[in-house]
Scaffold this motif. Structure first.
Motif, PDB file in Angstrom:
ATOM      1  N   ALA A  26       0.819  -1.219   0.000  1.00  0.00           N
ATOM      2  CA  ALA A  26       0.000   0.000   0.000  1.00  0.00           C
ATOM      3  C   ALA A  26       0.850   1.266   0.000  1.00  0.00           C
ATOM      4  O   ALA A  26       0.667   2.136   0.842  1.00  0.00           O
ATOM      5  CB  ALA A  26      -0.959  -0.018   1.183  1.00  0.00           C
ATOM      6  N   PRO A  27       1.764   1.408  -0.967  1.00  0.00           N
ATOM      7  CA  PRO A  27       2.672   2.556  -0.929  1.00  0.00           C
ATOM      8  C   PRO A  27       1.978   3.909  -1.089  1.00  0.00           C
ATOM      9  O   PRO A  27       2.464   4.902  -0.569  1.00  0.00           O
ATOM     10  CB  PRO A  27       3.632   2.292  -2.088  1.00  0.00           C
ATOM     11  N   GLY A  28       0.836   3.965  -1.756  1.00  0.00           N
ATOM     12  CA  GLY A  28       0.163   5.239  -1.955  1.00  0.00           C
ATOM     13  C   GLY A  28      -0.878   5.569  -0.915  1.00  0.00           C
ATOM     14  O   GLY A  28      -1.491   6.628  -0.961  1.00  0.00           O
ATOM     15  N   GLU A  29      -1.085   4.689   0.045  1.00  0.00           N
ATOM     16  CA  GLU A  29      -2.137   4.883   1.047  1.00  0.00           C
ATOM     17  C   GLU A  29      -1.613   5.661   2.246  1.00  0.00           C
ATOM     18  O   GLU A  29      -0.425   5.682   2.518  1.00  0.00           O
ATOM     19  CB  GLU A  29      -2.669   3.533   1.522  1.00  0.00           C
ATOM     20  N   GLN A  30      -2.553   6.281   2.959  1.00  0.00           N
ATOM     21  CA  GLN A  30      -2.253   6.985   4.204  1.00  0.00           C
ATOM     22  C   GLN A  30      -3.315   6.644   5.226  1.00  0.00           C
ATOM     23  O   GLN A  30      -4.359   6.093   4.903  1.00  0.00           O
ATOM     24  CB  GLN A  30      -2.223   8.495   3.982  1.00  0.00           C
ATOM     25  N   GLY A  31      -3.064   6.992   6.449  1.00  0.00           N
ATOM     26  CA  GLY A  31      -4.049   6.827   7.502  1.00  0.00           C
ATOM     27  C   GLY A  31      -4.391   5.381   7.770  1.00  0.00           C
ATOM     28  O   GLY A  31      -3.552   4.483   7.683  1.00  0.00           O
ATOM     29  N   LEU A  32      -5.669   5.148   8.096  1.00  0.00           N
ATOM     30  CA  LEU A  32      -6.138   3.822   8.461  1.00  0.00           C
ATOM     31  C   LEU A  32      -5.944   2.824   7.330  1.00  0.00           C
ATOM     32  O   LEU A  32      -5.568   1.672   7.578  1.00  0.00           O
ATOM     33  CB  LEU A  32      -7.607   3.876   8.884  1.00  0.00           C
ATOM     34  N   ALA A  33      -6.148   3.240   6.094  1.00  0.00           N
ATOM     35  CA  ALA A  33      -5.976   2.329   4.961  1.00  0.00           C
ATOM     36  C   ALA A  33      -4.542   1.813   4.887  1.00  0.00           C
ATOM     37  O   ALA A  33      -4.310   0.629   4.621  1.00  0.00           O
ATOM     38  CB  ALA A  33      -6.357   3.016   3.652  1.00  0.00           C
ATOM     39  N   ALA A  34      -3.574   2.684   5.140  1.00  0.00           N
ATOM     40  CA  ALA A  34      -2.167   2.275   5.121  1.00  0.00           C
ATOM     41  C   ALA A  34      -1.867   1.314   6.270  1.00  0.00           C
ATOM     42  O   ALA A  34      -1.224   0.279   6.070  1.00  0.00           O
ATOM     43  CB  ALA A  34      -1.257   3.502   5.210  1.00  0.00           C
ATOM     44  N   LEU A  35      -2.326   1.646   7.464  1.00  0.00           N
ATOM     45  CA  LEU A  35      -2.073   0.791   8.619  1.00  0.00           C
ATOM     46  C   LEU A  35      -2.754  -0.566   8.474  1.00  0.00           C
ATOM     47  O   LEU A  35      -2.174  -1.602   8.802  1.00  0.00           O
ATOM     48  CB  LEU A  35      -2.546   1.475   9.899  1.00  0.00           C
ATOM     49  N   ALA A  36      -3.995  -0.574   7.979  1.00  0.00           N
ATOM     50  CA  ALA A  36      -4.754  -1.815   7.828  1.00  0.00           C
ATOM     51  C   ALA A  36      -4.117  -2.748   6.816  1.00  0.00           C
ATOM     52  O   ALA A  36      -4.302  -3.964   6.890  1.00  0.00           O
ATOM     53  CB  ALA A  36      -6.194  -1.502   7.434  1.00  0.00           C
ATOM     54  N   ALA A  37      -3.366  -2.219   5.885  1.00  0.00           N
ATOM     55  CA  ALA A  37      -2.664  -3.046   4.895  1.00  0.00           C
ATOM     56  C   ALA A  37      -1.259  -3.410   5.372  1.00  0.00           C
ATOM     57  O   ALA A  37      -0.854  -4.566   5.291  1.00  0.00           O
ATOM     58  CB  ALA A  37      -2.600  -2.321   3.554  1.00  0.00           C
ATOM     59  N   ARG A  38      -0.517  -2.425   5.860  1.00  0.00           N
ATOM     60  CA  ARG A  38       0.900  -2.641   6.175  1.00  0.00           C
ATOM     61  C   ARG A  38       1.145  -3.457   7.445  1.00  0.00           C
ATOM     62  O   ARG A  38       2.061  -4.286   7.480  1.00  0.00           O
ATOM     63  CB  ARG A  38       1.610  -1.299   6.300  1.00  0.00           C
ATOM     64  N   LEU A  39       0.372  -3.230   8.494  1.00  0.00           N
ATOM     65  CA  LEU A  39       0.640  -3.933   9.749  1.00  0.00           C
ATOM     66  C   LEU A  39       0.363  -5.430   9.656  1.00  0.00           C
ATOM     67  O   LEU A  39       1.217  -6.237  10.049  1.00  0.00           O
ATOM     68  CB  LEU A  39      -0.119  -3.277  10.902  1.00  0.00           C
ATOM     69  N   PRO A  40      -0.802  -5.864   9.150  1.00  0.00           N
ATOM     70  CA  PRO A  40      -0.978  -7.314   8.989  1.00  0.00           C
ATOM     71  C   PRO A  40       0.053  -7.918   8.034  1.00  0.00           C
ATOM     72  O   PRO A  40       0.524  -9.032   8.243  1.00  0.00           O
ATOM     73  CB  PRO A  40      -2.401  -7.458   8.424  1.00  0.00           C
ATOM     74  N   ALA A  41       0.435  -7.165   7.005  1.00  0.00           N
ATOM     75  CA  ALA A  41       1.450  -7.660   6.074  1.00  0.00           C
ATOM     76  C   ALA A  41       2.795  -7.825   6.777  1.00  0.00           C
ATOM     77  O   ALA A  41       3.515  -8.802   6.537  1.00  0.00           O
ATOM     78  CB  ALA A  41       1.584  -6.711   4.876  1.00  0.00           C
ATOM     79  N   ALA A  42       3.134  -6.909   7.651  1.00  0.00           N
ATOM     80  CA  ALA A  42       4.404  -7.005   8.383  1.00  0.00           C
ATOM     81  C   ALA A  42       4.402  -8.202   9.328  1.00  0.00           C
ATOM     82  O   ALA A  42       5.395  -8.936   9.411  1.00  0.00           O
ATOM     83  CB  ALA A  42       4.659  -5.715   9.155  1.00  0.00           C
TER      84      ALA A  42
END
Length: 133
Positions: free
Chosen positions: A60-76
């Motif tokens: 989710a390189p172009g996302e910010q806010g909740l959308a970024a966190l909801a994608a990046r944290l589970p992925a990490a």
């Protein structure tokens, strides 16, 4: 992450609960059953992007806010599980704290999320020993 507001609080709590459940899971399969739906809901697709250090794979390189966190944290967390397994995921042993952490100690001995929780637990144990003596 930029772009978070009061309206995101419910989504952040749901994300926190999902990630905590993954940290508490009894097996990698159980964690996957929790993380995979979260990854699908968030549309967590890794993309190759250019960075000053060269190409990098980012979720989710172009996302910010909740959308970024909801994608990046589970992925990490999923990436950690795929590379290192469940053995280093932990939750804080200091009540009432319920934070999760990744244990990077050599002997896998970490029990607390932070020095503050470690100190609080040590002080509580000391007070209990003093009362019992």
């Amino acid at each position: 992450t930029a772009g978070l507001g009061e309206g995101d609080l419910g989504g952040l709590r749901d994300l926190r609960d999902c990630l905590r459940a993954a940290f508490l899971a009894g097996s990698a399969d159980e964690a996957a059953a929790l993380l995979n739906p979260a990854l699908v809901r968030a549309g967590a697709v890794a993309q190759l992007v250019s960075t000053p250090d060269g190409p990098a794979l980012q979720v989710a390189p172009g996302e910010q806010g909740l959308a970024a966190l909801a994608a990046r944290l589970p992925a990490a967390v999923a990436s950690h599980l795929a590379q290192r397994g469940m053995g280093r995921l932990g939750t804080c042993a200091a009540g009432p704290c319920d934070c999760a952490f990744v244990d990077y100690t050599r002997g896998r001995t970490r029990r607390f999320c932070s020095t503050a929780c470690n100190d609080r637990a040590a002080a509580q144990a000391y007070r209990q020993r003093k009362r019992g003596a």
